[in-house]
Scaffold this motif. Structure first.
Motif, PDB file in Angstrom:
ATOM      1  N   LYS A  22      30.613  -4.868  43.642  1.00 32.47           N
ATOM      2  CA  LYS A  22      30.166  -3.520  43.295  1.00 32.47           C
ATOM      3  C   LYS A  22      31.132  -2.485  43.847  1.00 32.47           C
ATOM      4  CE  LYS A  22      26.076  -0.567  43.289  1.00 32.47           C
ATOM      5  NZ  LYS A  22      24.638  -0.438  43.680  1.00 32.47           N
ATOM      6  N   MET A  23      31.620  -2.724  45.053  1.00 32.35           N
ATOM      7  CA  MET A  23      32.586  -1.809  45.649  1.00 32.35           C
ATOM      8  C   MET A  23      33.893  -1.796  44.850  1.00 32.35           C
ATOM      9  SD  MET A  23      34.034  -1.846  49.542  1.00 32.35           S
ATOM     10  CE  MET A  23      32.366  -1.674  50.158  1.00 32.35           C
ATOM     11  N   THR A  24      34.352  -2.972  44.443  1.00 27.92           N
ATOM     12  CA  THR A  24      35.577  -3.070  43.647  1.00 27.92           C
ATOM     13  C   THR A  24      35.437  -2.315  42.334  1.00 27.92           C
ATOM     14  OG1 THR A  24      36.072  -5.244  44.608  1.00 27.92           O
ATOM     15  CG2 THR A  24      37.184  -4.673  42.552  1.00 27.92           C
ATOM     16  N   ARG A  25      34.298  -2.472  41.685  1.00 32.75           N
ATOM     17  CA  ARG A  25      34.060  -1.769  40.412  1.00 32.75           C
ATOM     18  C   ARG A  25      34.065  -0.253  40.619  1.00 32.75           C
ATOM     19  NH1 ARG A  25      32.032  -3.599  35.703  1.00 32.75           N
ATOM     20  NH2 ARG A  25      31.516  -5.579  36.696  1.00 32.75           N
ATOM     21  N   LEU A  26      33.371   0.202  41.654  1.00 35.94           N
ATOM     22  CA  LEU A  26      33.278   1.633  41.909  1.00 35.94           C
ATOM     23  C   LEU A  26      34.639   2.227  42.259  1.00 35.94           C
ATOM     24  CD1 LEU A  26      31.490   4.131  42.247  1.00 35.94           C
ATOM     25  CD2 LEU A  26      31.112   3.452  44.623  1.00 35.94           C
ATOM     26  N   LEU A  27      35.400   1.524  43.101  1.00 31.06           N
ATOM     27  CA  LEU A  27      36.727   2.003  43.485  1.00 31.06           C
ATOM     28  C   LEU A  27      37.639   2.154  42.267  1.00 31.06           C
ATOM     29  CD1 LEU A  27      37.442  -0.047  46.738  1.00 31.06           C
ATOM     30  CD2 LEU A  27      37.048   2.401  46.558  1.00 31.06           C
ATOM     31  N   SER A  28      37.624   1.159  41.411  1.00 32.94           N
ATOM     32  CA  SER A  28      38.493   1.219  40.228  1.00 32.94           C
ATOM     33  C   SER A  28      38.057   2.317  39.267  1.00 32.94           C
ATOM     34  CB  SER A  28      38.507  -0.140  39.519  1.00 32.94           C
ATOM     35  OG  SER A  28      37.214  -0.480  39.050  1.00 32.94           O
ATOM     36  N   LEU A  29      36.757   2.526  39.102  1.00 34.00           N
ATOM     37  CA  LEU A  29      36.264   3.560  38.200  1.00 34.00           C
ATOM     38  C   LEU A  29      36.718   4.951  38.622  1.00 34.00           C
ATOM     39  CD1 LEU A  29      32.601   2.335  37.544  1.00 34.00           C
ATOM     40  CD2 LEU A  29      34.444   2.498  35.850  1.00 34.00           C
ATOM     41  N   ILE A  30      36.838   5.156  39.924  1.00 39.84           N
ATOM     42  CA  ILE A  30      37.238   6.473  40.417  1.00 39.84           C
ATOM     43  C   ILE A  30      38.752   6.606  40.533  1.00 39.84           C
ATOM     44  CG2 ILE A  30      37.012   8.104  42.329  1.00 39.84           C
ATOM     45  CD1 ILE A  30      34.333   6.768  42.971  1.00 39.84           C
ATOM     46  N   SER A  31      39.412   5.574  41.040  1.00 38.91           N
ATOM     47  CA  SER A  31      40.833   5.711  41.368  1.00 38.91           C
ATOM     48  C   SER A  31      41.771   5.485  40.194  1.00 38.91           C
ATOM     49  CB  SER A  31      41.194   4.755  42.509  1.00 38.91           C
ATOM     50  OG  SER A  31      41.001   3.405  42.134  1.00 38.91           O
ATOM     51  N   PHE A  32      41.467   4.552  39.288  1.00 38.87           N
ATOM     52  CA  PHE A  32      42.404   4.235  38.208  1.00 38.87           C
ATOM     53  C   PHE A  32      42.761   5.431  37.335  1.00 38.87           C
ATOM     54  CE2 PHE A  32      42.381  -0.666  37.623  1.00 38.87           C
ATOM     55  CZ  PHE A  32      42.604  -0.820  38.973  1.00 38.87           C
ATOM     56  N   PRO A  33      41.782   6.226  36.865  1.00 35.38           N
ATOM     57  CA  PRO A  33      42.166   7.386  36.040  1.00 35.38           C
ATOM     58  C   PRO A  33      42.997   8.402  36.811  1.00 35.38           C
ATOM     59  CG  PRO A  33      39.831   7.461  36.587  1.00 35.38           C
ATOM     60  CD  PRO A  33      40.317   6.103  36.975  1.00 35.38           C
ATOM     61  N   LEU A  34      42.752   8.520  38.127  1.00 36.17           N
ATOM     62  CA  LEU A  34      43.548   9.453  38.931  1.00 36.17           C
ATOM     63  C   LEU A  34      44.991   8.982  39.043  1.00 36.17           C
ATOM     64  CD1 LEU A  34      41.050  10.294  41.825  1.00 36.17           C
ATOM     65  CD2 LEU A  34      41.590  11.662  39.811  1.00 36.17           C
ATOM     66  N   PHE A  35      45.183   7.685  39.286  1.00 31.57           N
ATOM     67  CA  PHE A  35      46.538   7.145  39.376  1.00 31.57           C
ATOM     68  C   PHE A  35      47.293   7.320  38.057  1.00 31.57           C
ATOM     69  CE2 PHE A  35      44.930   4.314  42.924  1.00 31.57           C
ATOM     70  CZ  PHE A  35      45.771   4.835  43.885  1.00 31.57           C
ATOM     71  N   ILE A  36      46.673   6.923  36.980  1.00 30.97           N
ATOM     72  CA  ILE A  36      47.350   6.969  35.689  1.00 30.97           C
ATOM     73  C   ILE A  36      47.578   8.409  35.245  1.00 30.97           C
ATOM     74  CG2 ILE A  36      47.066   6.406  33.225  1.00 30.97           C
ATOM     75  CD1 ILE A  36      45.784   3.781  34.092  1.00 30.97           C
ATOM     76  N   GLY A  37      46.612   9.282  35.503  1.00 35.73           N
ATOM     77  CA  GLY A  37      46.802  10.696  35.178  1.00 35.73           C
ATOM     78  C   GLY A  37      47.919  11.323  35.989  1.00 35.73           C
TER      79      GLY A  37
END
Length: 515
Positions: free
Chosen positions: A306-321
């Motif tokens: 659950k932590m892995t899912r939540l981290l990716s949901l928040i951080s991935f769009p920020l990194f790619i953006g």
């Protein structure tokens, strides 16, 4: 004899018990308060960085980065796994805390003296005389901070992040105001150092005020020995990890000089911004939370995924953006003198994305009392990384960014595999956890790049492109989640509502007490 002010041992006993009934609420509340506090702190940090980037030169940042590279190694010896042992300790917490308190102060004093001794040699190595007094001042601040370290750890163990967050926000407001004022009136590099030292006694006073625990006068060398036995692998791991993550700073500073180091550290820190300020928040909560679940493997697996899912949901769009908009962001926000940091920034983001879901794995091995795994892993990684950076430095800061990102990115995936095997998970489980975030971020990227191209084609300036594309990024990402991954969209929405609710409740309480 244990001495506890404002109560007896029973006040601290909750630190050493696993309250399974309220654990979920504690984790939720701790994570939310960490996110709220971190969001405010990073707004202050980013705002201050924007101002300082215009008031100070890359060389000023480079000189401080040189000092911080050396100081970071010295500082690691101050932890010795003391905080980790105290968080992991299931019983007799008060005695361990007192032993840790005096051990921490003793080590801090020794390291402060050591800093004074080695500072001239460091300044000579880097051929910069400013490094010597900066290191000495940092040593003084570290000694002062040591008087509040155990109190801070006990708040973490209790998952009481609300009190810590309020203290951090108040102190950061004062510190950053002084930093900007000093930079404005011309203190140069010292505006990045002095305010941090001034905040140390204030932080210690605040921590003693909000944490009721008090140390006794018993040193308890037996507990010192136990802490050392637990912490030796953690110290070794921290030292190796520090070399892995800061070897590039040392080599760039020595061979390319303060100016190039200033540009490189700027790129590195900006690329790490989502990692440190999103993953870092969850990282602080995860160890005490995982420690409470160390005897329940099923719940530990569930919490980790659950932590892995939540981290990716928040951080991935920020990194790619950030990667997509770097060419407009850097000159428009920080100034054109930082333009040479754009390409290294875009390269480092790739490795930062991988680390965003690998970082909590370190907490898994600590929770299961297997710190030797991370130590041995970093022992293998260190020579590979340093060798790669020595090759990369021949091609400037871009070459260093490529070498560092490749080695750490690949090795991080290896560590992920080693860690999740301990709790019975496979790579497929992790891929399933972050697939929605990665897919939605890539879906977001295509129309955003198209809009950016059209805006630039029609002559829009950088800040205009940012004002249009940043909200468009957020809209497209949420639309992709809502369309293809509704459950994950609901997770983000629930978190947003929880944070909003906490903020509203806190504001109401402030209003009630101060109408």
């Amino acid at each position: 004899m244990d001495i506890l002010i404002k109560g007896s041992e029973s006040q601290l006993s909750s630190l050493s018990q696993t309250d399974t009934t309220g654990l979920g609420q504690k984790i939720r509340s701790g994570t939310l308060w960490s996110f709220i506090g971190n969001a405010l702190l990073q707004f202050l940090s980013l705002s201050t960085t924007v101002v300082l980037a215009r008031l100070l030169s890359p060389q000023d940042f480079g000189v401080v980065a040189i000092a911080m590279t050396v100081w970071g190694i010295i500082q690691l010896f101050g932890s010795m796994g003391i905080g980790a042992k105290l968080i992991q300790q299931p019983d007799d917490v008060s005695r361990y805390a007192s032993a840790a308190f005096w051990l921490n102060i003793t080590i801090a004093l020794c390291l402060s003296i050591l800093t004074v001794i080695v500072a001239p040699f460091v300044a000579s190595f880097y051929k910069n005389n400013l490094v010597k007094p900066i290191l000495m001042v940092m040593g003084l601040g570290f000694f002062l901070d040591s008087f509040g370290t155990v109190h801070s750890v006990l708040l973490v163990k209790e998952l009481d992040f609300k009190k810590r967050t309020l203290v951090d926000i108040a102190i950061n407001l004062v510190t950053r105001a002084i930093t900007i004022l000093m930079a404005f009136v011309g203190y140069g590099v010292w505006s990045l150092v002095i305010p941090q030292i001034l905040s140390s006694p204030i932080r210690v006073f605040a921590l003693w005020k909000i944490c009721p625990w008090r140390p006794n006068l018993e040193f308890n060398f037996l507990y010192w020995k136990r802490i050392f036995n637990f912490g030796k692998y953690i110290l070794g791991t921290d030292l190796l990890r520090y070399i892995n993550l800061n070897g590039d700073y040392t080599i760039v500073g020595r061979f390319l000089g303060p100016l190039e180091l200033g540009l490189y550290t700027f790129a590195y820190k900006l690329a790490m911004f989502p990692l440190e300020n999103i993953v870092g928040v969850v990282y602080k909560v995860s160890f005490p939370a995982f420690s409470m679940l160390q005897n329940d493997l099923n719940r530990l697996r569930e919490a980790f995924l659950k932590m892995t899912r939540l981290l990716s949901l928040i951080s991935f769009p920020l990194f790619i953006g950030l990667m997509a908009m770097a060419n407009e962001l850097i000159p428009a926000v920080f100034g054109e003198k930082w333009n040479r940091s754009i390409v290294p920034l875009q390269i480092i983001i790739g490795f930062a994305m991988i680390n965003s879901f690998v970082s909590p794995c370190g907490q898994i091995v600590l929770t299961l009392e297997r710190p030797e795994i991370e130590f041995k892993f970093n022992l293998i990684q260190a020579p590979l990384l340093l060798g790669g950076i020595f090759i990369g430095v021949k091609y400037g800061i871009i070459g260093v960014a490529v070498a560092m990102s490749l080695v750490i990115g690949i090795m991080a995936l290896v560590f992920l595999k080693l860690s999740i095997n301990l709790i019975g998970l496979g790579i497929k489980d992790i891929l399933n956890a972050f697939f929605p975030a990665l897919s939605s971020s890539l879906i977001m990227l295509i129309p955003v790049l198209l809009i950016r191209y059209l805006l630039l084609y029609f002559g829009c300036r950088g800040y205009q492109v940012l004002l249009i594309c940043i909200p468009f990024c957020g809209f497209m990402y949420l639309l992709a989640l809502l369309t293809f991954f509704k459950n994950n969209f609901q997770m983000i929405w629930n978190m947003f509502m929880d944070i909003s609710g906490h903020c509203i409740i806190s504001l109401k309480r402030v209003y009630v007490h101060n109408p």
